[in-house]
Design an enzyme around this catalytic site. Structure first.
Site, short mmCIF file in Angstrom:
data_model
loop_
_atom_site.label_atom_id
_atom_site.label_comp_id
_atom_site.label_asym_id
_atom_site.label_seq_id
_atom_site.Cartn_x
_atom_site.Cartn_y
_atom_site.Cartn_z
N GLU A 307 33.74 43.81 40.66
CA GLU A 307 33.58 43.98 39.14
C GLU A 307 32.24 44.26 38.78
OE1 GLU A 307 37.45 41.91 37.13
OE2 GLU A 307 35.82 40.69 37.54
N GLU A 323 34.78 47.63 33.21
CA GLU A 323 35.65 46.60 32.42
C GLU A 323 35.55 46.77 30.85
OE1 GLU A 323 36.50 41.90 32.40
OE2 GLU A 323 35.56 42.92 34.21
N CYS A 408 41.28 38.46 29.64
CA CYS A 408 39.95 38.28 28.85
C CYS A 408 39.65 39.50 28.00
CB CYS A 408 38.68 38.31 29.80
SG CYS A 408 38.62 39.33 31.24
N CYS A 409 40.13 40.58 28.21
CA CYS A 409 39.75 41.89 27.66
C CYS A 409 40.40 42.05 26.19
CB CYS A 409 40.19 43.21 28.42
SG CYS A 409 39.05 43.14 29.86
#
Length: 643
Positions: A307, A323, A408-409
């Site tokens: 990532e 992300e 988390c997003c």
């Protein structure tokens, strides 16, 4: 909702003591429908409730309840599950500041009560560590995410206090921060968290409380990063930015979200301590990262496995990670630099990221989300593997998903949309600066009196922005409008006739009268964008942009029988724009004959066929994958590529 009245200026996410510009509060900027106003309404009606339902359904909230109960329990969710609840508390707090009493307030108060009850007597608060049947506290700095979760709790507490005036969560945060200062101060553990986040939180807590030790602790974490306190790792020490001291780095590297959160916190420390050397280093890192390691969408991170940022100009579209959290973190970094310097390039990147990353993640119903934001989807975007709870097990899946094991997003999108009004405009001693264009009312108290502006626009569908003065001081005021870098040919009319203005910022200074209007017309003709030749992965390709929006070719719009890889764009024919409907001329390439080996001593393509062509619409990238399963690409090969 237990709250007290706060002054108009308090409900703001970031409040630096010094800087070129001062932020405006959520109460000072109210959005009125349009592109972003509609998304704020979607956030309150769908995105936040959807996220609340998932953290409740999966028993992540129950972790807090059981931790408070004191009996042995099985922890649910990943090591950072607590942080998703904290981000939702932040989102609901900003939503309260934005719209007043809401149906979410009861949930907000309940969440705060649960986490307050779960706090240990010494201030520590994490549901996965520290109990007799669990791993010891601070036994896993690589992956434990303890300080990361603390950071999100503190940010939530600051938001809740500024939005409502309540102190219950703020007191929890102060007790936690005191614990952190004791454990990790100059005479404490010489460690940093594997995931930066607590740094921005400690600085903002200092700004609320004026407790110097919180700022000092943030500075300690910044200076300690890059000194090798974290163990060796297969992706290298750069993964968690522990390879170089922050002030010695020249570009962002490693895990993208970690790097961007760290950079945002470092700007906060630099501003509050007057450390110009550190601030200059961060400005250089931003500049080099944008010039060499950022996608056309504003997305950051070109590695799926870690990532992470790639090396300079390693920006493959089909392996782009981008992300959603990295987009949010990029905005945080850029916003702080904008406040510190006043330079419009930071607002330009925020705009690009908002329209092409933040707006892309949620579906129109607010109930599914992109975790990663690819620029080239080679296979039909479908549903990824789900676990027994119906949760997506891989964040980098091809389609939007309802929830993720690493989720988390969605909460990050929620807190960003709820606080979006704070990114619209700023002020200084002379007047107001408008950075992002949305239908809105802006009202702020200047030294000379109250200034109230009504912004009327359908941007980005159209490029006209009308700023009407509703109330103004008697003395001269400066109104500044950002002209995006792409807006060559912009026109400003202050009442004396239209005049061309250059990209950057245009200012009007005078004693305004109620009813006066300023018109800014930004050219929205679609344009081709060509990549730097050093970006090998898209050499010979072209992208289409219109205003701040990047456009994409989606397979559902291709003529029958065409595949995405068949299409080449005839750049010489230009782009057609019919009131925002963007169309390009595509020429088909007949695929080569099947072979036992995909390489040949000569070009084995049959080339283009003049009869194999069509005018095909493109879609704004943020709206792709809304019409069923499809393939997609932003960078389209030109006809010259196949010759």
């Amino acid at each position: 909702m237990q709250s007290v009245h706060l002054p108009l200026h308090n409900a703001v996410p970031v409040t630096p003591a010094t800087g070129a510009l001062s932020p405006l509060s959520l109460a000072a900027v109210s959005l009125a429908g349009g592109f972003w106003g509609d998304r704020q309404n979607l956030n309150s009606s769908a995105i936040i409730p959807h996220a609340v339902s998932w953290v409740t359904r999966l028993d992540w909230v129950a972790n807090l309840e059981k931790a408070a109960g004191g009996e042995k329990y099985e922890h649910r969710g990943r090591e950072f599950a607590d942080s998703e609840i904290y981000k939702l508390i932040e989102a609901m707090s900003w939503e309260h500041a934005r719209s007043g009493e809401t149906e979410l307030d009861e949930v907000l108060d309940a969440f705060i009560d649960k986490l307050a009850a779960a706090q240990d007597p010494d201030g520590y608060l994490h549901t996965l560590f520290g109990r007799p049947w669990q791993q010891p506290r601070y036994s896993d700095f690589k992956w434990g995410h303890e300080l990361y979760c603390f950071g999100h709790l503190i940010q939530a507490a600051v938001a809740n206090h500024r939005a409502t005036g309540a102190t219950k969560l703020l007191n929890v945060a102060r007790k936690l921060a005191d614990h952190v200062c004791t454990m990790f101060g100059e005479h404490g553990l010489n460690k940093v968290c594997g995931h930066a986040e607590i740094e921005v939180a400690l600085v903002e807590l200092y700004r609320v409380t004026n407790e110097r030790r919180y700022l000092d602790q943030a500075k300690i974490f910044i200076e300690r990063r890059g000194t090798g306190t974290l163990p060796l790792f297969e992706f290298g020490q750069a993964y968690w930015q522990d390879d170089l001291p922050v002030r010695a780095a020249t570009v962002l590297r490693g895990h993208a979200v970690r790097a961007l959160y760290l950079a945002a916190g470092a700007v906060d420390v630099a501003v509050e301590t007057g450390d110009s050397e550190l601030l200059d280093a961060l400005k250089l890192q931003w500049q080099n990262t944008v010039a060499r390691r950022t996608y056309i969408t504003g997305g950051m991170g070109s590695h799926h496995m870690d990532e992470a940022f790639g090396e300079d100009f390693v920006l493959p579209p089909d392996r782009s990670y981008c992300e959603t959290c990295a987009g949010v973190a990029s905005m945080m970094f850029s916003w702080r630099l904008l406040l510190a310097t006043g330079e419009t390039k930071y607002a330009d990147l925020i705009e690009r990221t908002l329209y092409n990353i933040v707006a892309t993640s949620p579906a129109p119903d607010g109930k599914t989300f992109f975790y990663a934001n690819t620029l080239h989807q080679r296979t039909n975007a479908g549903t990824a593997p789900l676990n027994d709870d119906g949760v997506c097990i891989r964040g980098g899946s091809s389609g939007r998903e309802a929830w993720f094991e690493v989720s988390c997003c969605p909460p990050n999108v929620a807190r960003t949309l709820a606080s979006l009004g704070a990114y619209i405009a700023t002020k200084d001693d002379q007047g107001v600066q408008i950075h992002q264009y949305a239908a809105s009312r802006i009202q702020t108290q200047l030294a000379s009196g109250l200034l109230v502006l009504d912004v009327d626009t359908n941007y980005p569908a159209t490029g006209r922005i009308k700023v009407a003065v509703a109330e103004s001081p008697d003395s001269p005021v400066t109104l500044s409008l950002r002209v995006p870098a792409w807006a060559q040919g912009a026109i400003l009319d202050t009442g004396d006739g239209p005049e061309p203005v250059s990209p950057g910022s245009v200012s009007v200074t005078r004693s305004f009268q109620p009813g006066e209007e300023i018109l800014l017309d930004l050219p929205l003709e679609p344009r081709f964008s060509w990549p730097d030749e050093r970006i090998d992965a898209v050499r010979g390709c072209v992208a289409v942009e219109r205003g701040p929006e990047v456009f994409a070719l989606e397979s559902v719009d291709l003529p029958a029988g065409w595949e995405l890889e068949d299409a080449r764009i005839d750049a010489a024919s230009g782009v057609t724009d019919n009131e925002g409907a963007v169309t390009v001329k595509l020429v088909g390439v007949r695929p080569p004959a099947e072979s036992d080996w995909p390489f040949a001593p000569a070009n084995n393509s049959d080339g283009t066929d003049g009869s194999f062509q069509a005018d095909v619409p493109l879609v704004p990238y943020h709206s792709w994958a809304e019409r069923g399963s499809s393939t997609m690409r932003i960078w389209i090969p030109t006809t010259a590529t196949s010759s």
